[in-house]
Every structure is written in C-alpha cells, then in structure tokens.
Design a protein around this motif. Sequence first.
Motif, short mmCIF file in Angstrom:
data_model
loop_
_atom_site.label_atom_id
_atom_site.label_comp_id
_atom_site.label_asym_id
_atom_site.label_seq_id
_atom_site.Cartn_x
_atom_site.Cartn_y
_atom_site.Cartn_z
N LEU A 158 0.87 -1.18 0.00
CA LEU A 158 0.00 0.00 0.00
C LEU A 158 0.90 1.23 0.00
O LEU A 158 1.67 1.44 0.94
CB LEU A 158 -0.91 -0.01 1.23
N TRP A 177 -0.28 5.87 1.60
CA TRP A 177 -1.55 5.69 2.31
C TRP A 177 -1.71 6.76 3.39
O TRP A 177 -0.92 6.85 4.33
CB TRP A 177 -1.61 4.31 2.95
N GLY A 223 -3.92 7.31 6.08
CA GLY A 223 -4.97 6.70 6.89
C GLY A 223 -5.50 7.58 7.99
O GLY A 223 -6.58 7.35 8.52
N LEU A 255 -7.51 0.89 8.44
CA LEU A 255 -7.46 0.30 7.09
C LEU A 255 -8.61 -0.68 6.88
O LEU A 255 -9.19 -0.74 5.79
CB LEU A 255 -6.12 -0.40 6.87
N GLN A 285 -11.57 1.22 5.87
CA GLN A 285 -11.47 1.75 4.51
C GLN A 285 -11.67 0.66 3.46
O GLN A 285 -12.23 0.92 2.39
CB GLN A 285 -10.12 2.45 4.34
N ALA A 327 1.84 10.10 5.66
CA ALA A 327 1.49 8.98 4.80
C ALA A 327 2.44 7.81 5.07
O ALA A 327 3.52 7.99 5.62
CB ALA A 327 1.55 9.38 3.33
N ASP A 380 4.03 3.95 3.46
CA ASP A 380 4.19 2.84 2.52
C ASP A 380 4.29 1.58 3.38
O ASP A 380 5.14 1.52 4.28
CB ASP A 380 5.46 2.98 1.69
N GLY A 408 -7.53 2.43 -4.88
CA GLY A 408 -7.05 3.29 -3.81
C GLY A 408 -7.80 3.07 -2.51
O GLY A 408 -8.99 2.71 -2.51
N GLY A 467 -8.16 4.94 1.59
CA GLY A 467 -7.82 6.06 2.46
C GLY A 467 -8.14 7.41 1.85
O GLY A 467 -8.92 7.51 0.90
N VAL A 503 -7.95 9.16 -2.44
CA VAL A 503 -8.07 8.06 -3.41
C VAL A 503 -8.29 8.58 -4.82
O VAL A 503 -7.73 8.07 -5.79
CB VAL A 503 -9.22 7.12 -3.00
N GLY A 508 -2.86 6.21 -1.69
CA GLY A 508 -3.25 4.94 -1.12
C GLY A 508 -3.44 3.83 -2.13
O GLY A 508 -4.44 3.11 -2.11
#
Length: 223
Positions: A120, A123, A125, A151, A154, A192, A194, A208, A210, A213, A218
């Motif tokens: 991901l 992201w 979140g 997550l 989402q 953010a 990864d 996508g 979060g 998108v 994300g």
Amino acid sequence: MTQSKKIDILTIKYKVPIRYEEIGKFRGALLHEVGVEEDLFHNHKGDGFHYRYPLIQYKRIGGSAGLMILGEANRAMVGLSKTFGKSIRVGDRREVLEVDFMRSKTLTVRMGKKMFTYKLLNWMGLNSENYQHFQEIEDIEEKVAFLEQILCGQILAFCYGIDYDPPMQLKVEFLEIERDKVVPYKGQTMQAFDLIFRTNIFLPNHIGLGKGVSIGMGTVEEV
C-alpha cells in the motif's frame, strides 16, 4: 450475503505526461470538460461533500495521466468519450486528451480463509480526528493495531462502494511499515505510509484506499 462480487474495471491512459503533484490539476481540467452534472467524476453534492468511495480514480500511469473506472461508473464513458481529443490546461501548459490505451477487465472480489498480501503506497490513513489519538498512543503494537483498524474500515468502504456485502469478518494484518513520510495534499502536508499488509479479501490491483483516493493516493499493489 454473497461470497463474491464481479466488478468491471476500465483503465485509461492518456498521452498526457504529468508529475505526481499534477494529478489534482489534471482532475480539475477533466472535470471542466466533462461537466459537473457527471457526478461520478467528483465528490461534491450540491454545496456539500459527498462521502462515498470514488468509483472514478485519477492516476499517474507510467508517467502519464490516467483513469481507473470501477463498476457502475463505466456508464460515465458516454460523457467521457466526448472529451477525447480536446485541449485542456494542466498547470501552466496545454495538453490534448489523446488516449494511449484503454483496457477493460472483470475481476471477482471475494473473501474467505485465504490471506492475500499487498503493498500500500502513499496511504493517508489518518484524518484530523484520529491523528491526535494516534500521536497519544505510546505503545508501538497499539499504534499498529490502531492503523490496522482504520485500514479495515477503509477496505469495507470500498466493498460497500461496489455494492459488496462481505460474508464474514474482515481481517487486516500489517506485515511491515516500510516508510513513514510527509506528502503534499491540498496545499498542506499530511502523514502517509508505505506498507505491506495481508487480508482475507481479494482486492483489485491499483485501487485506492484512504484519503486522496481520487487523486492517486493509497494505491494497492499485488505482492
């Protein structure tokens, strides 16, 4: 409740080179050509914000502008096709909406005992409400569990967005947080991540999750 859900996915790549930070500008330019009455292309309803999973997502594909169109949003192709060949302004330059390729496929979103592993990227979140709570958590395992819960919500939002009602409990487990970073978003900076996670639902590649998108944040990638 159904065990699976078939979803049509159309990917369009334009011959319009863009940088990552220009995806939002491309989105605005395309919206201008399509027209605000095509509500699937944006997340506004009247004067307010329409909280729904975006079925049309603006992407950067191989250095060029692109779209990912999911499920019922494929009906928007009628309005979108009218923009092909038109000149748009992206930042301080003009580009022609010439299509490089269009690819259509049908995937089956399904849930079961099998766990699927994904990466991901970018992201976001955390929103303004849960960011403060996240910062107050001191235990690392609790922080990770908190992010896993976000997550999970989402992914469920994606399921409901494609009209899929999961037949069992959704499971999400982080395997590795590769990077914690700051990215530009709507004139400000946002935290953010990864990361690599696994879940008991099969997700389409490149959707996508979060915040952000619709402008390529994300992004889910198969591992």
